[in-house]
Each structure stands twice: as structure tokens, then as C-alpha cells.
Design a protein around this motif. Structure first.
Motif, PDB file in Angstrom:
ATOM      1  N   HIS A 122      31.106  32.263   7.072  1.00 58.79           N
ATOM      2  CA  HIS A 122      32.477  32.024   7.544  1.00 58.79           C
ATOM      3  C   HIS A 122      32.366  31.055   8.712  1.00 58.79           C
ATOM      4  O   HIS A 122      32.039  31.441   9.830  1.00 58.79           O
ATOM      5  N   ASP A 128      32.507  19.337   7.939  1.00 51.61           N
ATOM      6  CA  ASP A 128      32.245  19.437   6.502  1.00 51.61           C
ATOM      7  C   ASP A 128      30.853  18.924   6.149  1.00 51.61           C
ATOM      8  O   ASP A 128      30.132  19.539   5.357  1.00 51.61           O
ATOM      9  N   LEU A 143      30.525  29.483   1.037  1.00 47.60           N
ATOM     10  CA  LEU A 143      31.500  29.513   2.123  1.00 47.60           C
ATOM     11  C   LEU A 143      32.635  30.463   1.779  1.00 47.60           C
ATOM     12  O   LEU A 143      33.108  30.476   0.632  1.00 47.60           O
ATOM     13  N   ARG A 146      37.191  29.026   3.463  1.00 46.91           N
ATOM     14  CA  ARG A 146      37.215  27.586   3.733  1.00 46.91           C
ATOM     15  C   ARG A 146      36.944  26.837   2.437  1.00 46.91           C
ATOM     16  O   ARG A 146      36.124  27.267   1.631  1.00 46.91           O
ATOM     17  N   PHE A 147      37.634  25.706   2.266  1.00 53.40           N
ATOM     18  CA  PHE A 147      37.442  24.896   1.059  1.00 53.40           C
ATOM     19  C   PHE A 147      37.016  23.488   1.439  1.00 53.40           C
ATOM     20  O   PHE A 147      37.676  22.809   2.216  1.00 53.40           O
ATOM     21  N   GLY A 152      33.114  22.549  -3.705  1.00 51.66           N
ATOM     22  CA  GLY A 152      34.177  23.489  -4.073  1.00 51.66           C
ATOM     23  C   GLY A 152      33.692  24.664  -4.900  1.00 51.66           C
ATOM     24  O   GLY A 152      34.271  25.754  -4.838  1.00 51.66           O
ATOM     25  N   ARG A 154      31.178  26.340  -4.364  1.00 51.41           N
ATOM     26  CA  ARG A 154      30.540  27.288  -3.447  1.00 51.41           C
ATOM     27  C   ARG A 154      31.543  27.841  -2.434  1.00 51.41           C
ATOM     28  O   ARG A 154      31.140  28.413  -1.425  1.00 51.41           O
ATOM     29  N   CYS A 155      32.821  27.654  -2.695  1.00 50.05           N
ATOM     30  CA  CYS A 155      33.865  28.064  -1.742  1.00 50.05           C
ATOM     31  C   CYS A 155      34.737  29.174  -2.325  1.00 50.05           C
ATOM     32  O   CYS A 155      35.245  29.049  -3.443  1.00 50.05           O
ATOM     33  N   TRP A 157      38.117  30.882  -1.169  1.00 52.47           N
ATOM     34  CA  TRP A 157      39.089  30.564  -0.122  1.00 52.47           C
ATOM     35  C   TRP A 157      40.504  31.010  -0.476  1.00 52.47           C
ATOM     36  O   TRP A 157      40.824  31.290  -1.627  1.00 52.47           O
ATOM     37  N   THR A 317      36.461  26.356  -8.811  1.00 46.96           N
ATOM     38  CA  THR A 317      36.714  26.812  -7.448  1.00 46.96           C
ATOM     39  C   THR A 317      37.239  28.232  -7.499  1.00 46.96           C
ATOM     40  O   THR A 317      37.681  28.704  -8.552  1.00 46.96           O
TER      41      THR A 317
END
Length: 333
Positions: A122, A128, A143, A146-147, A152, A154-155, A157, A317
Motif C-alpha cells: 500500500h 509510479d 499494489l 492504487r492503479f 495494471g 498487479r493492481c 484498486w 485489472t
């Protein structure tokens, strides 16, 4: 300290048999398995987590970087992660980033130094480009909250712009046109996105949101109190308060009640997150449910999966949307 060879000799079995017991492998009888486990306990044997990870091709630990450890929101997030690590018998290495670049950077670098390949991060302060580079270094880097388009897949969000719209639209449907916003003073995406969504909803209804109707402070109860105090001091006329989170909403309600302003008959209040505090405040807080525990579990599963060798799919995503939870703090005019 006892070794696997010591255990094998004491149990009268092969090294392979002890290895199968340690890794819950097949081809070991129940009696033998129990005898080996008993000897391991008696001799104080502790399996080497890193060595076992090399054999099973699974991450032995999951690194977690949170903004804070005491905040109810992050406690819920941590609980979601812990539910996954417990299921996979993986240990957690956790640290706080405090929404500061240097602290977040150190926390992630420390995990990499310990060869942690799976991590849920986080991060709100780091650029970025820095996080993209970390994603290149750690196979299981994920992550949360967060995007970043370049990583994407790996995000995990939340659509905070949609969240801002939803909370404003709910107030508008209840007849509130004189609105005030209390928000976080931190220069991060979340408060910006939520206010963007609020403005979108109000503009669609032909309603202006003057800057004088927005107050910023720390995203906690004390911050909520200060924001309301400032709005009242400026003489801002409002029938509804849109709060950045439940903690600020709680502080806002306390300050309103201290000024003998009844909730919700005189002023309605809506929060964001739906942490436990919302359900047990008085009046019970109408808020937006942030599915943080579900998101955290998803992030942990992804991190462990990627670290074990699965490649993140392209053009995918993991976006979530908050939903309204109607309770007692918003009254229809």
C-alpha cells in the motif's frame, strides 16, 4: 539445533520420508507420519522456511507494507491478507510506510533484501516509476488501493471517483443541495478522486461546490472535528456533510453535537469505508462500503500466485466499486 538427518536417524526412516512429512507429501503412512512429527517436536526441530520454498516452489513469506498499523481500515486490510497466508501456511512480514516516500522506500527495499518475492504494498507517496521498477524486481509484487496502468495486472484498486459520485448522488436524492465536504489533507489520489466524483454528481444536478465548502485535515476523528469547526466558524450554510472516511465522519458528528446541531434532523452526514466504527456510532453512520478485506485477500492470492511462477495476464485489472450502506445519519428533507 536438530537437523533433518538427526530426525531421520532417530525415527529410523530415510531423509526423503522426513522431507515428505515436513512438506505434507504423499506416500507416508499415518503411523510413520505421527512418529516423525513427535520426534521433530521432541528434538525442537524447526523447518527452514526458505529451503522449503525452494522445494515446493512456493513463497515462504508474504511481505506487507501498510500506511498505518493502528488505523481500523488498515487493520481490516491486514486481516484480509492474514486469512490467505494462514490458509497457505505462509508467514507475514509487515511494516508501515506512513505515507512518506523515504519510509515506504525503506520498507520495500528491506523486503527485497530478505529475498521476499511475494508482497502486497500500500504505497501512496512513491512515484509510479519507482513502483514499476519494484514490480520488475519482485515476481509477486502487488499494489493495493492504487492503479498504475503500466502494471495494471498487479493492481487491486477501488474506483474512488465512482465512490465520490455515489455518496453525492445519495445526498442529492435525499433532497440535500447545501453540501460541505471534509477531506484528507494528504496529497494523494484518494481524496482528489473522491472530490472529483462529488463534483461530477453536483455538476450534473446543476449545483456548485465552492472551495469555501471544502475543508482539509488529517483523516482521523480529530481532523473531522477541526473541519466542522472551521466550516461553522466561516458561517458556511450546509445541511449535509460528505466525509473522506468514517473516522472523519465520526469526528464531524461529535463536533456538530457539541454545537447542539442534531444529526440527522438538522445536518446529515455520510462517511466512507464502512469500518466497524460506522456501525456502532450514534446515530449509526450511513457510509460507502469499501470491500477492503475482500480486496486484500485477492491481492495476497495474486502475490503468492505470481511469486510461485504464474505470469500476470496482460490487459487485466482488478477494480472494485464501493456500495452505499444506508443507516441513520442521513435524513430525507
Amino acid at each position: 539445533m536438530a537437523t533433518i538427518k538427526d530426525i531421520a536417524n532417530a525415527a529410523g526412516v530415510s531423509l526423503a520420508t522426513v522431507s515428505r512429512v515436513i512438506n505434507n507429501g504423499p506416500k507416508v503412512g499415518d503411523a510413520t507420519r505421527e512418529r516423525v512429527k513427535a520426534i521433530m517436536t521432541e528434538m525442537g526441530y524447526r523447518p527452514n522456511a526458505n529451503a522449503r520454498a525452494l522445494v515446493t516452489k512456493r513463497s515462504a513469506s508474504l511481505g506487507v507494507v501498510l500506511a498505518e498499523l493502528l488505523d481500523p481500515f488498515f487493520a481490516t486490510l491486514a486481516h484480509g491478507i492474514e486469512s490467505v497466508t494462514r490458509k497457505h501456511n505462509v508467514q507475514i512480514l509487515m511494516s508501515a510506510g506512513s505515507i512518506e516516500k523515504a519510509t515506504e522506500l525503506k520498507a520495500i527495499e528491506t523486503l527485497l533484501e530478505h529475498r521476499v518475492e511475494a508482497m502486497v504494498v500500500h504505497s501512496k507517496a512513491l512515484d509510479d516509476e519507482v513502483l514499476i521498477e519494484f514490480a520488475r524486481q519482485a515476481p509477486g509484487f502487488v499494489l493495493i488501493n492504487r492503479f498504475i496502468p503500466e502494471i495494471g495486472n498487479r493492481c487491486v484498486w477501488l474506483d474512488n471517483v465512482a465512490g465520490g459520485r455515489i455518496m453525492a448522488e445519495h445526498m442529492l436524492k435525499q433532497g440535500h443541495k447545501k453540501l460541505a465536504v471534509i477531506s484528507s489533507r494528504y496529497q494523494i489520489d484518494d481524496p482528489v478522486d473522491r472530490i472529483t466524483g462529488i463534483r461530477q454528481a453536483l455538476q450534473s444536478a446543476g449545483i456548485d461546490l465552492p472551495e469555501s465548502h471544502i475543508e482539509y485535515s488529517t483523516p482521523d476523528q480529530e481532523g473531522g472535528e477541526k473541519c466542522i469547526q472551521n466550516l461553522l466558524a466561516k458561517g458556511v450554510d450546509f445541511t449535509g456533510v460528505l466525509a473522506y472516511n468514517d473516522a472523519m465522519a465520526s469526528g464531524a458528528m461529535t463536533m456538530l453535537l457539541d454545537h447542539h446541531i442534531d444529526i440527522p434532523s438538522q445536518v446529515s452526514v455520510i462517511g466512507y469505508d464502512d469500518v466497524l466504527l460506522a456501525k456502532y456510532s450514534r446515530p449509526k453512520l450511513t457510509t460507502l462500503r469499501y470491500p477492503v478485506e475482500m480486496m486484500a485477500a485477492k491481492a495476497a492470492e495474486l502475490a503468492l500466485s505470481y511469486a510461485s511462477g504464474k505470469k500476470p495476464e496482460a490487459d487485466i485489472t482488478f477494480k472494485y466499486t464501493p456500495t452505499i450502506v444506508k443507516r441513520e445519519s442521513v435524513l430525507r428533507l
